[in-house]
Each structure stands twice: as structure tokens, then as C-alpha cells.
Scaffold this active site. Structure first.
Site, mmCIF file in Angstrom:
data_model
loop_
_atom_site.group_PDB
_atom_site.id
_atom_site.type_symbol
_atom_site.label_atom_id
_atom_site.label_comp_id
_atom_site.label_asym_id
_atom_site.label_seq_id
_atom_site.Cartn_x
_atom_site.Cartn_y
_atom_site.Cartn_z
ATOM 1 N N ALA A 1 85.037 46.554 39.860
ATOM 2 C CA ALA A 1 86.166 46.320 38.967
ATOM 3 C C ALA A 1 85.987 47.202 37.738
ATOM 4 O O ALA A 1 84.952 47.830 37.533
ATOM 5 C CB ALA A 1 86.253 44.850 38.571
ATOM 6 N N GLU B 1 87.043 47.186 33.352
ATOM 7 C CA GLU B 1 87.463 46.313 32.266
ATOM 8 C C GLU B 1 88.548 46.887 31.378
ATOM 9 O O GLU B 1 88.541 46.710 30.147
ATOM 10 C CB GLU B 1 86.245 45.964 31.399
ATOM 11 N N HIS C 1 82.671 38.816 34.790
ATOM 12 C CA HIS C 1 82.061 40.017 34.207
ATOM 13 C C HIS C 1 83.114 40.821 33.443
ATOM 14 O O HIS C 1 82.910 41.196 32.280
ATOM 15 C CB HIS C 1 81.446 40.851 35.334
ATOM 16 N N GLU C 2 84.241 41.073 34.086
ATOM 17 C CA GLU C 2 85.281 41.872 33.435
ATOM 18 C C GLU C 2 85.898 41.120 32.266
ATOM 19 O O GLU C 2 86.248 41.730 31.242
ATOM 20 C CB GLU C 2 86.356 42.280 34.447
#
Length: 853
Positions: A272, A274, A305-306
Site C-alpha cells: 500500500a 500512504e 499501517h497506512e
């Protein structure tokens, strides 16, 4: 010539000229025209900025054609001022306006503005990926993180599309010709690498939440139309809400952006990204077939996490890429603790140990290891530092720091850091200052030992007992590799485990600080010698641990009987480390796994351990027993699959690993029977992706033809089907198939990133060793041309992915050493990749020698 590189010194010199805080600040107005066909898009950028009057600098741009450059009303000749990836700007005023009009190029490498055509329905999908230096592929920009700015995007695109960026999506203005224009509001002050554009006929659903500030935050989840039926958007919203509540509470700072969109996009290179308010995810997280709990949990960790990055990275951003580790390590730590404490995945720290720490220990023992705070001299340096040190070791070190200063004090320091440095750029010292204030701990010494030196320590128990089995002395011995001799302080637990009936249970636990070469542990004197001694119980420390002889014997016989999944994961890891370090025989590790993995309940532990089992069988056992071991492993995995609970996670993992390990014609027949439905297991569904995995196995065994693979692709003409088909064809064990795969990647440069990855994966399948030998010279011949002609991401996939590592022999080692010796002047980033390839072979040879002995 700079090419596409940028040095830290150049960035510092440019930052000294351009002041993003003066006057009205640094602002961009970016107009993109996405209606110009399949190759190019229009890009018109207006940049307003303050600068040192009379000074000269440059702005970054990678473009196919630059039509117009106007600086402060003065037209500049593109042929004169535009070269490599830069536009020279001479004679700056105190306040400047720069206009750049260009045609930029779509990519299929996952860098810049990626263009994908869905084979299912022919629809076109676009998304941006700008970290590290690729917003310059879309608009003219001062491409460095400490030149923060506001960005106003205007996008002309087909009216039927959805267009998403960092700011909330406005209503489009339609033009009556099938096109429309979206005019976004300016972003807050952010770095260029987290700006974003996603466009195409994405399907979406929307929700909202109320922030701690009382604001209503719109939420969106997007995916391609042909995948939409498989996306569980409500679950994604649920985890997002849990993450928002957790982080806003712990960070004591409301979510900083206007909305939060999460978009699952095709052919994505990472898990991913951010982008502020517009996070992009790999489509691997859209589950069209059954996946393991390990993958489902990993998706949750990635979502969080993002989300953590919205504060740490987006709101407050590093000045330069040497603090990339802090960006990523913090998100790793924060997402894991949030997953464990705010979601149903309460064993997230077990997963962290099994996956992240295994990655970190492996990376930290490569010749390319580096301090957590790496020396990043230029963009090429940072490209190769998205590694296990930056993410996993850094996250492990932060976990230890939080344990040392106290988790509450750690969060309080982080909260103060956000408030003090909101919308600005920082360095490591800025965070440590706040943590020192909230914890009362002095952290400069800790930072020197943990962040500014490389290498991993090893901790071993030293135990003496009397005739009655009572411990008379217990100490922890700490060692360090000769190249990185730092001895560090550790906060760790020690667990004592005994067999009680059919269980191996913890009967005593202590927690202490360990420092120096030898730490006496007086608290354990007088305790009965247990069946198993586990250093680093509860996994607070970042260190390899060793099992004493009795503990290792207990583990081999009874590992599956340990009730605590984190303790089991630590024992699994210790056994693997001893194997990799040639201190224990790979054949013994094979026996350990086959004898105990059937009782393992944690999906990620199973996933990681099975991957290590296959590596041991294919590369680590002595060559003379490799064929027999591969057959033994496949037989053992098939037996485990047959005995696993119907429809269980372990059953699926054992079946897919069996298919990957298939080593004999009899195995291939079993795989064929599973795929054709002649052989069945209770609860096991041969769905689309599993059918493909079985077909790849059959291809590697030479049990199917290219025509069979084409027929499977015709039945599943999707992006995922194309990836599996490419892998299967490259895995066919014939010289012709290997040559076709090689030519598709090296002689041509039109394959998209995911096909490059998949083809390389099939090409080096361990079943094709006989064919790989012939490609060793061709591999080394292609290194420099590929590095010079392909984008970084594609070059990395080819250099790492096509390395014939399964050969794991002396000839490959010597050929690799020979190339490094003959190419001492090759780019440092390229040499690092080759050095890492070599390290894998050298380790395999050492472990083979131990296994033979």
C-alpha cells in the site's frame, strides 16, 4: 550528468534557495489532461515560490515532450534548459511564478502514473505512485520531502470515470463531448511524494465517521468493476473505524485531513501507499478465492499501517530520506500494537515475530546491512533501502524502546511530537527529545547503539545445575558478529517451560535488563532445571536467541505442545536461525517442521515456517540428499494436508506447499487429481486461485503443456489469471520455455510490472535446475544494460528475480564474485543487489557443508 538521480547535497542547496514558508508559501496548480490517448497525458504546472533573489536552481520533471516553460513572464527554451530530469532556473526573483506545459508518459511499471487495461472488460484504470521520486513523472515539482507545499489539482478525463485525489472529490463539470473536468480544492501543506491521482471507472461505496475533533470524516472504498463483487468493503470500513478510534486516542491528535479514501488498484508494486487521504492498496487484498488467515490479518495490519502514516509521515514528515526508517518503522510498530489491541487479531505480535522479525534478522546478516539510520546520499540509495532494516528492524527497535521507556510515556512523547511539529519536517532528534521529556530517560546513548550501528546480537543461555537438577548458575551470553561488534542493552524475558502431561507449559518467567558480554541472572538460581529455556520470552528484544542442547531436543520432540503461540514462534525462529547459521543440520530442521507444524495454530507462523521448510529442502540440505529430502518434504506435506481439519487454514497451506514441493511423478499425479477433482479432501474447494497454483506445480513438473496453460487463461482471462499463466509458462522445465520467458523480459521491455514478477518467479522454479545452468552467463551479461535502460522497479525485479539462486552451488558463487570483481565501478545500488544475491548462495553453501557433516 545527473540522469534521474538527486543527491542529498543538491537537495540541501536547493532548500537553502527556496523558502517554502515565505510569503504565501510554496504552491502548485497542476492541470492534467487524461484524454490524449494510451501513451501520453497533458501536464500543465504553475508553481509559485519564494527564493533567494538572483540565485539559480532547478525543478524536477520527467516528460516525453516539454512544450512551454515560462519563468516570471520570460519564455525559456526547453531545448536549452530541460535535460535529463531537470529544468534549469536561472536568475530567480524574490517571488516567482513558473509555468511548465508538457506531455508526460503513462507507465506500466507501477511508478508515476500507471495505466492498466482490464482484460475482462477493456476498461482503463489509472493510479499514481510517487514515493520516492516519481511525482516528477506527472508534473514539474521540487522533488524532495522538505519542500512542502499546497497542491491544487484540476483533471480533465472521461465523464464516466471517477477521479480521486488528496482533497475531497468535487462535482465534475461535463463538457458535452464525453469528457469532464474535476477541480479539486488545494491540499494542506504536504510533501510531493504523498500527493495522488486515481482515475477510471472504479466502483465505490461510501461511509463516514466522527473524528475526535467532532468533524465528520467521509470514507470511501474503491476497486475495479470486475473485482467489486469480491471486495468486503464493510469489513474494511470496520477496521478503519477501529484504527481511527485507537490512533486518535493514543496520539491525542485528531485525524488531520478532510476525508479518507482507500483504493484497491491493479498491478501495484507494494502492499500500500500512504497518500494523504487517498491510500492505494494492492489488489492482492481483494480476495476472489479463499486466502489464509495470514493474508487476512496482513491486510488489517496494512490498513492500520497506512492510517498511522496520516500522522507519522504525512502530517509530520522527514526532512530527508535518511529518516525513512522512522517513517516506516513507526507505522510498523503502531499498526501492530493497534491490530493487537483494537481488532480481533489479538495475536498480532506473534505475527510480527514470525514475519517481520524473520525478515529483519535475515536482512541484518547480509553484507548490505546498514544502521537503522542509514546514510542516504542520493535517490539511488533510498530506493534500495526499502528493506528489512527500514521496516522490520526499525519496528522491532521501536517496540523495545517502548518497553524500555514505557508504552504510555512513548505514546505521550509521540503526541507531543505531533503537536509541536504539525505540517513541518523533522529529524530523529526531534522525536527523541519529546520521548526524553515524557519518559525521563536519556536516549542519546540508546540511539547510538541501536540506530547508528548495524548487525544483530545473539543471546545464549549458560546454565549449570547440580546432581538434583537444580540450577546453580544462570547467565545470558551476548555475542556480536566480528564486522559489527557492538554489544547492546536489551530488555527481555526468560521463560522456563516443563512438560506437564500433554502440554509444554511456562512454569516461571522473569523480565530483566541484559547488557554486556555476560549478564548473571541470580533470580533463577535454585529453580529446577526445566525442559526448555526460552530467552526473549514475550519477544521484547531484537536479538537472535539460541536454545541449549536440552531445550533444542525438547523443541524437536514437543514444540507443538507449547500453549503460548508467541513462545512457539520464538522457538520456531530460534531453530531456523541455528539452521541458517550452520549451527544445526538442515535435515534436522526438516524433521522439526514435519513433526510439529501440524499442531501450529497461528497462520502466519505456519506460512513463514513452510516457506523456510521449502528453502531448506531446495537449497540447504547437502546436495547428495536433496532429491530424497524434497520427496520426503512433499510426502510429509501431503500427509499433513490429509490429516488437517476439513476446510481449515492449515489444510489450505499444506496443500499449496505440497504443490510447490512436488518432486516426483507420483506427486504430480496427486496434484493433477486434486485439480481435476479425482482426488478430494474434505472441506477443500479447488477455487480459481488454488486451481492456478496446482497448474503452476504441474507446469514445473512438466506434466502440462503451454497449450494447457493457454486454455486455463482463456477460462480465466483476468489480470490475476495472466500473472499465473506467465508464471506457469516460465516454470515449464524445457530449454525452449526458459528461453521464451527470458526473451519476454530481457529482449523486450513492454511487460508490466506484475508480469515481470510472475515470469521471473516461474523462471527460477527449483524444479528447473537443469535448465537454469545455461542462463548463468546470460544473467551477468544483462545486468548493466538492464540497470541503465529500465526503471528502478523493473530493474530490481529482473536483477533479483532472475538470479538463478536455486542452483546454490560453487559455480554460481564464483561467477557472482567474478562479476563483482570485474565491475567495481558499477553503480552502488546495482552492486548492492548483486552482493545480496551472492550472500544467499554463500550462506546456502555453508549450511550444505554443515548438513553433510
Amino acid at each position: 550528468m545527473p540522469g534521474e538521480n538527486l543527491t542529498r547535497i543538491e537537495a540541501q542547496e536547493r532548500r537553502a534557495i527556496i523558502d517554502p514558508t515565505a510569503g504565501s508559501g510554496l504552491t502548485y496548480e497542476v492541470a492534467l489532461d487524461l484524454n490524449r490517448g494510451a501513451e501520453v497525458f497533458g501536464s500543465r504546472t504553475v508553481v509559485r515560490f519564494a527564493a533567494t533573489e538572483g540565485a539559480s536552481t532547478f525543478i524536477d520533471l520527467i516528460a516525453g515532450d516539454v512544450r512551454e516553460i515560462v519563468l516570471n513572464g520570460r519564455a525559456l527554451d526547453p531545448a536549452t534548459v530541460f535535460a535529463d530530469s531537470r529544468i534549469a532556473l536561472e536568475g530567480l526573483a524574490a517571488h516567482n511564478e513558473l509555468v511548465v506545459d508538457a506531455d508526460c508518459l503513462y507507465t506500466n511499471s507501477g511508478e508515476g502514473l500507471h495505466r492498466f487495461v482490464d482484460p475482462v472488460d477493456g476498461e482503463v484504470y489509472l493510479y499514481s505512485q510517487f514515493e520516492v521520486p516519481d511525482s516528477r513523472r506527472v508534473f514539474a515539482v521540487f522533488e524532495q520531502p522538505d519542500l512542502k507545499a499546497t497542491f491544487r489539482f484540476t483533471v480533465n478525463a472521461p465523464a464516466a470515470w471517477k477521479v480521486v485525489s488528496n482533497s475531497p472529490t468535487p462535482d465534475p463539470v461535463e463538457h458535452g463531448d464525453g469528457t469532464a473536468t474535476w477541480s479539486f480544492a488545494p491540499t494542506p501543506v504536504i510533501s510531493s511524494y504523498i500527493t495522488a491521482l486515481i482515475a477510471g471507472p472504479y466502483q465505490a461505496t461510501f461511509s463516514e465517521l466522527t473524528s475526535a475533533s467532532g468533524r465528520v470524516i467521509p470514507l470511501g472504498v474503491y476497486a475495479r468493476k470486475s473485482l467489486w463483487q469480491h471486495l468486503d468493503a464493510d469489513y474494511v470500513f470496520d477496521k478503519t473505524r477501529e484504527g481511527f478510534a485507537y490512533f486518535e486516542d493514543k496520539f491525542d491528535y485528531p485525524y488531520p485531513f478532510a476525508k479518507y479514501d482507500q483504493l484497491f488498484v491493479p498491478e501495484f508494486n507494494a502492499g500500500a501507499m500512504e497518500n494523504a487521504g487517498a491510500v492505494t492498496f494492492t489488489e492482492t487484498y481483494v480476495f476472489r478465492s479463499k486466502v489464509t488467515d495470514a493474508v487476512r490479518e496482513r491486510r488489517v495490519v496494512t490498513i492500520l499501517h497506512e492510517l498511522a502514516h496520516m500522522w507519522f509521515g504525512d502530517l509530520v514528515t522527514m526532512k530527508w530520506w535518511n529518516d525513512l526508517w522512522l517513517n516506516e518503522s513507526f507505522a510498523e510498530w503502531a499498526s501492530t500494537i493497534a491490530t493487537a489491541e483494537a481488532t480481533e487479531w489479538t495475536e498480532a505480535w506473534t505475527t510480527f515475530n514470525a514475519m517481520e522479525k524473520t525478515w529483519a534478522y535475515r536482512q541484518d546478516q547480509l553484507p548490505s546491512t546498514h544502521p537503522v539510520v542509514a546514510e542516504i546520499n542520493d535517490l539511488e540509495d533510498v530506493q534500495v533501502n526499502f528493506d528489512g532494516i527500514t521496516y522490520a528492524k526499525g519496528g522491532s527497535v521501536l517496540k523495545q524502546l517502548a518497553a524500555w521507556v514505557g508504552t504510555d510515556a512513548f505514546f505521550a512523547g509521540v503526541a507531543a511530537y505531533f503537536k509541536k511539529h504539525e505540517w513541518s519536517n523533522t529529524e530523529l532528534v526531534d522525536l527523541l527529545t519529546e520521548l526524553e521529556t515524557t519518559s525521563g530517560r536519556e536516549l542519546s546513548g540508546w540511539s547510538r547503539k541501536w540506530l547508528e550501528t548495524a548487525g544483530v546480537n545473539t543471546l545464549s543461555p549458560e546454565v549449570r545445575e547440580d546432581a538434583n537438577g537444580t540450577i546453580t548458575r544462570f547467565a545470558v551470553v551476548q555475542t556480536a558478529p566480528a564486522d559489527y561488534p557492538t554489544i547492546r542493552p536489551h530488555r527481555l524475558g526468560i521463560g522456563l517451560f516443563n512438560l506437564e502431561g500433554d502440554a509444554l507449559v511456562r512454569v516461571h518467567h522473569i523480565e530483566l535488563d541484559v547488557d554486556g558480554d555476560l549478564t548473571e541472572v541470580a533470580e533463577l538460581k535454585g529453580h529446577a532445571r526445566p525442559d526448555l529455556i526460552l530467552l526473549n520470552d514475550h519477544d521484547l528484544a531484537y536479538a537472535k536467541i539460541r536454545l541449549d542442547e536440552r531445550s533444542l531436543a525438547t523443541a524437536i520432540a514437543h514444540l507443538g505442545k507449547i500453549a503460548d503461540p508467541l513462545a512457539r514462534s520464538l522457538v520456531w525462529g530460534a531453530a531456523w536461525d541455528q539452521t541458517r547459521d550452520a549451527e544445526a543440520a538442515a535435515s534436522d530442521y526438516v524433521d522439526l517442521v514435519l513433526g510439529n507444524i501440524g499442531a501450529e495454530t497461528e497462520s502466519t507462523t505456519v506460512r513463514t515456517t513452510l516457506a523456510q521448510l521449502l528453502l531448506a529442502a531446495n537449497a540447504y540440505v547437502a546436495p547428495e540428499r536433496r532429491d530424497a529430502t524434497r520427496a520426503k518434504v512433499a510426502d510429509g506435506l501431503w500427509a499433513l494436508a490429509q490429516s488437517a481439519d476439513a476446510g481449515s487454514d492449515s489444510q489450505l497451506q499444506f496443500v499449496t506447499s505440497f504443490a510447490a514441493a512436488s518432486a516426483t511423478p507420483a506427486h504430480a499425479e496427486t496434484v493433477r487429481g486434486l485439480r481435476d477433482g479425482e482426488t478430494t479432501l474434505p472441506g477443500l474447494e479447488i477455487d480459481t486461485d488454488l486451481s492456478w497454483q496446482l497448474l503452476v506445480s504441474l507446469a514445473a513438473s512438466g506434466a502440462v503443456t503451454a497449450d494447457d496453460i493457454d486454455a486455463a487463461l482463456a477460462a480465466d482471462n483476468t489480470a490475476k489469471g495472466g500473472e499465473f499463466a506467465a508464471q506457469a509458462k516460465a516454470a515449464l522445465p524445457t530449454a525452449e520455455a526458459k528461453s521464451l520467458a527470458w526473451e519476454s523480459l530481457i529482449d523486450n521491455d513492454d511487460q508490466p510490472n506484475t508480469i515481470v514478477r510472475s515470469t521471473a518467479l516461474g523462471f527460477v522454479h527449483p524444479a528447473g535446475l537443469a535448465q537454469l545452468e545455461a542462463f548463468v552467463p546470460r544473467y551477468f551479461d544483462m545486468l548493466l544494460p538492464v540497470w541503465e535502460s529500465r526503471s528502478y522497479q523493473i530493474a530490481q525485479y529482473l536483477i533479483v528475480g532472475l538470479y538463478p539462486a536455486p542452483l546454490a552451488n560453487v559455480a554460481l558463487r564464483e561467477a557472482t564474485r567474478g562479476w563483482l570483481k570485474a565491475n567495481a565501478d558499477a553503480p552502488a545500488a546495482l552492486r548492492r543487489l548483486v552482493h545480496e544475491n551472492l550472500a544467499g548462495v554463500e550462506r546456502a553453501l555453508a549450511v550444505q557443508e554443515r548438513d553433510a557433516g
